[in-house]
Design a protein around this motif. Structure first.
Motif, PDB file in Angstrom:
ATOM      1  N   HIS A  74      44.223  36.485  20.553  1.00 24.63           N
ATOM      2  CA  HIS A  74      43.726  35.652  21.642  1.00 24.63           C
ATOM      3  C   HIS A  74      44.881  35.027  22.426  1.00 24.63           C
ATOM      4  O   HIS A  74      45.840  34.513  21.837  1.00 24.63           O
ATOM      5  N   LEU A  75      44.744  35.012  23.743  1.00 26.25           N
ATOM      6  CA  LEU A  75      45.757  34.437  24.618  1.00 26.25           C
ATOM      7  C   LEU A  75      45.415  32.986  24.910  1.00 26.25           C
ATOM      8  O   LEU A  75      44.273  32.680  25.264  1.00 26.25           O
ATOM      9  N   GLU A  76      46.404  32.103  24.809  1.00 29.57           N
ATOM     10  CA  GLU A  76      46.188  30.674  25.058  1.00 29.57           C
ATOM     11  C   GLU A  76      47.297  30.107  25.924  1.00 29.57           C
ATOM     12  O   GLU A  76      48.439  30.567  25.882  1.00 29.57           O
ATOM     13  N   LYS A  77      46.920  29.089  26.690  1.00 24.36           N
ATOM     14  CA  LYS A  77      47.904  28.301  27.430  1.00 24.36           C
ATOM     15  C   LYS A  77      47.375  26.884  27.531  1.00 24.36           C
ATOM     16  O   LYS A  77      46.197  26.681  27.859  1.00 24.36           O
ATOM     17  N   GLY A  78      48.240  25.939  27.315  1.00 23.00           N
ATOM     18  CA  GLY A  78      47.799  24.550  27.239  1.00 23.00           C
ATOM     19  C   GLY A  78      47.425  23.935  28.565  1.00 23.00           C
ATOM     20  O   GLY A  78      46.541  23.083  28.632  1.00 23.00           O
ATOM     21  N   SER A  79      48.063  24.347  29.643  1.00 22.10           N
ATOM     22  CA  SER A  79      47.826  23.731  30.949  1.00 22.10           C
ATOM     23  C   SER A  79      48.085  24.778  32.024  1.00 22.10           C
ATOM     24  O   SER A  79      49.240  25.082  32.327  1.00 22.10           O
ATOM     25  N   VAL A  80      47.013  25.315  32.580  1.00 20.96           N
ATOM     26  CA  VAL A  80      47.179  26.405  33.538  1.00 20.96           C
ATOM     27  C   VAL A  80      47.494  25.879  34.934  1.00 20.96           C
ATOM     28  O   VAL A  80      47.149  24.749  35.294  1.00 20.96           O
ATOM     29  N   GLN A  81      48.133  26.749  35.713  1.00 21.91           N
ATOM     30  CA  GLN A  81      48.485  26.439  37.102  1.00 21.91           C
ATOM     31  C   GLN A  81      47.818  27.452  38.026  1.00 21.91           C
ATOM     32  O   GLN A  81      47.429  28.541  37.598  1.00 21.91           O
ATOM     33  N   VAL A  82      47.737  27.084  39.294  1.00 14.86           N
ATOM     34  CA  VAL A  82      47.146  27.996  40.285  1.00 14.86           C
ATOM     35  C   VAL A  82      47.877  29.337  40.264  1.00 14.86           C
ATOM     36  O   VAL A  82      47.257  30.404  40.402  1.00 14.86           O
ATOM     37  N   SER A  83      49.177  29.300  40.047  1.00 16.00           N
ATOM     38  CA  SER A  83      49.978  30.530  40.048  1.00 16.00           C
ATOM     39  C   SER A  83      49.665  31.447  38.860  1.00 16.00           C
ATOM     40  O   SER A  83      50.136  32.590  38.825  1.00 16.00           O
ATOM     41  N   ASP A  84      48.895  30.979  37.903  1.00 14.34           N
ATOM     42  CA  ASP A  84      48.482  31.826  36.776  1.00 14.34           C
ATOM     43  C   ASP A  84      47.286  32.713  37.124  1.00 14.34           C
ATOM     44  O   ASP A  84      46.879  33.546  36.305  1.00 14.34           O
ATOM     45  N   SER A  85      46.716  32.528  38.279  1.00 14.98           N
ATOM     46  CA  SER A  85      45.581  33.353  38.703  1.00 14.98           C
ATOM     47  C   SER A  85      46.012  34.813  38.770  1.00 14.98           C
ATOM     48  O   SER A  85      46.962  35.165  39.477  1.00 14.98           O
ATOM     49  N   ALA A  86      45.324  35.660  38.036  1.00 15.58           N
ATOM     50  CA  ALA A  86      45.715  37.068  37.903  1.00 15.58           C
ATOM     51  C   ALA A  86      44.684  37.754  37.014  1.00 15.58           C
ATOM     52  O   ALA A  86      43.725  37.128  36.551  1.00 15.58           O
ATOM     53  N   VAL A  87      44.915  39.036  36.773  1.00 15.72           N
ATOM     54  CA  VAL A  87      44.110  39.763  35.785  1.00 15.72           C
ATOM     55  C   VAL A  87      44.970  39.971  34.541  1.00 15.72           C
ATOM     56  O   VAL A  87      46.126  40.401  34.646  1.00 15.72           O
ATOM     57  N   TYR A  88      44.411  39.658  33.382  1.00 21.14           N
ATOM     58  CA  TYR A  88      45.137  39.737  32.125  1.00 21.14           C
ATOM     59  C   TYR A  88      44.545  40.852  31.257  1.00 21.14           C
ATOM     60  O   TYR A  88      43.325  40.928  31.070  1.00 21.14           O
ATOM     61  N   PHE A  89      45.437  41.697  30.750  1.00 17.59           N
ATOM     62  CA  PHE A  89      45.012  42.830  29.931  1.00 17.59           C
ATOM     63  C   PHE A  89      45.580  42.691  28.521  1.00 17.59           C
ATOM     64  O   PHE A  89      46.786  42.512  28.345  1.00 17.59           O
ATOM     65  N   CYS A  90      44.715  42.819  27.559  1.00 18.28           N
ATOM     66  CA  CYS A  90      45.122  42.933  26.168  1.00 18.28           C
ATOM     67  C   CYS A  90      45.270  44.424  25.861  1.00 18.28           C
ATOM     68  O   CYS A  90      44.474  45.243  26.344  1.00 18.28           O
ATOM     69  N   THR A 110      40.710  40.721  32.124  1.00 20.54           N
ATOM     70  CA  THR A 110      40.026  39.451  32.394  1.00 20.54           C
ATOM     71  C   THR A 110      40.595  38.857  33.666  1.00 20.54           C
ATOM     72  O   THR A 110      41.797  38.609  33.752  1.00 20.54           O
ATOM     73  N   HIS A 111      39.716  38.666  34.635  1.00 16.71           N
ATOM     74  CA  HIS A 111      40.143  38.082  35.906  1.00 16.71           C
ATOM     75  C   HIS A 111      40.108  36.561  35.777  1.00 16.71           C
ATOM     76  O   HIS A 111      39.052  35.972  35.558  1.00 16.71           O
ATOM     77  N   LEU A 112      41.264  35.952  35.907  1.00 16.09           N
ATOM     78  CA  LEU A 112      41.397  34.505  35.773  1.00 16.09           C
ATOM     79  C   LEU A 112      41.620  33.881  37.143  1.00 16.09           C
ATOM     80  O   LEU A 112      42.524  34.304  37.885  1.00 16.09           O
ATOM     81  N   ILE A 113      40.811  32.885  37.450  1.00 17.30           N
ATOM     82  CA  ILE A 113      40.935  32.160  38.724  1.00 17.30           C
ATOM     83  C   ILE A 113      41.169  30.700  38.397  1.00 17.30           C
ATOM     84  O   ILE A 113      40.359  30.074  37.694  1.00 17.30           O
ATOM     85  N   ILE A 114      42.279  30.154  38.906  1.00 19.62           N
ATOM     86  CA  ILE A 114      42.595  28.740  38.683  1.00 19.62           C
ATOM     87  C   ILE A 114      42.445  28.013  40.011  1.00 19.62           C
ATOM     88  O   ILE A 114      43.094  28.359  41.001  1.00 19.62           O
TER      89      ILE A 114
END
Lengths: 116, 114
Positions: A74-90, A110-114
């Protein structure tokens, strides 16, 4: 053959929220596990990796721990930023598993929108 | 700068017209691979190459050909493209085959087959 399952999203979070993207896998043997990130209009970039059980990969505030007992990464991040918006692939490496052609088996992304 | 370069980045063409997507890497990597990315399906491997003159099928090889005459180049050939090959294509490389090394990806080629 090998397979990777991850939530597809989109996952929408507010800035500074805690992020978890679940990833589970099916494979024999001891695959290496990866998280790749794809920003709009770009190719995939390696975010982090783990090569054996209990290894923790980390980069840019993201972390993931290789859990063989639960076949998860599992992928985790404590505090996301707008710049983290992207698609993440495992992904997992088919090497040393006998479960597919030499290369990577990917989840669907997984498409992530911040939001600010 | 270490990179994987694909050309073209975008191509719109018609059914049956042969096309080639080039891929070149400047890292002296042995292993190269092609993937296609489709919505809801993630990335699926088309073909891979463990070294010069050594290629093998991935999960979705039908309708594609590859060659590896030089270490740096790994072109993807669509002899008779069809609309179901409309997709986003990625070339990738890594230092060795059968390894757990991460792969380096190109920026992608978006193909539209009409």
């Amino acid at each position: 053959g090998n397979s990777v399952t991850q939530m597809e999203g989109p996952v929408t979070l507010s800035e500074e929220a805690f992020l978890t993207i679940n990833c589970t896998y099916t494979a024999t043997g001891y695959p290496s596990l990866f998280w790749y990130v794809q920003y709009p209009g770009e190719g995939l970039q390696l975010l982090l990796k783990a090569t054996k059980a209990d290894d923790k990969g980390s980069n840019k505030g993201f972390e993931a721990t290789y859990r063989k007992e639960t076949t998860s990464f599992h992928l985790e991040k404590g505090s996301v930023q707008v710049s983290d918006s992207a698609v993440y692939f495992c992904a997992l490496s088919n090497a040393a598993t006998g479960g597919g052609a030499d290369g990577l088996t990917f989840g669907k992304g997984t498409h992530l929108i911040i939001q600010p | 700068e270490a990179q994987v370069t694909q050309n073209p980045r975008y191509l719109i063409t018609v059914t049956g017209k042969k096309l080639t997507v080039t891929c070149s890497q400047n890292m002296n990597h042995e292993y190269m691979s092609w993937y296609r990315q489709d919505p809801g399906l993630g990335l699926r491997q088309i073909y891979y190459s463990m070294n010069v003159e050594v290629t093998d099928k991935g999960d979705v090889p039908e309708g594609y050909k590859v060659s590896r005459k030089e270490k740096r180049n790994f072109p993807l050939i669509l002899e008779s493209p069809s609309p179901n090959q409309t997709s986003l294509y990625f070339c990738a490389s890594s230092p060795y085959s059968f390894s757990n090394q991460p792969q380096h990806f190109g920026d992608g080629t978006r193909l539209s087959i009409l």
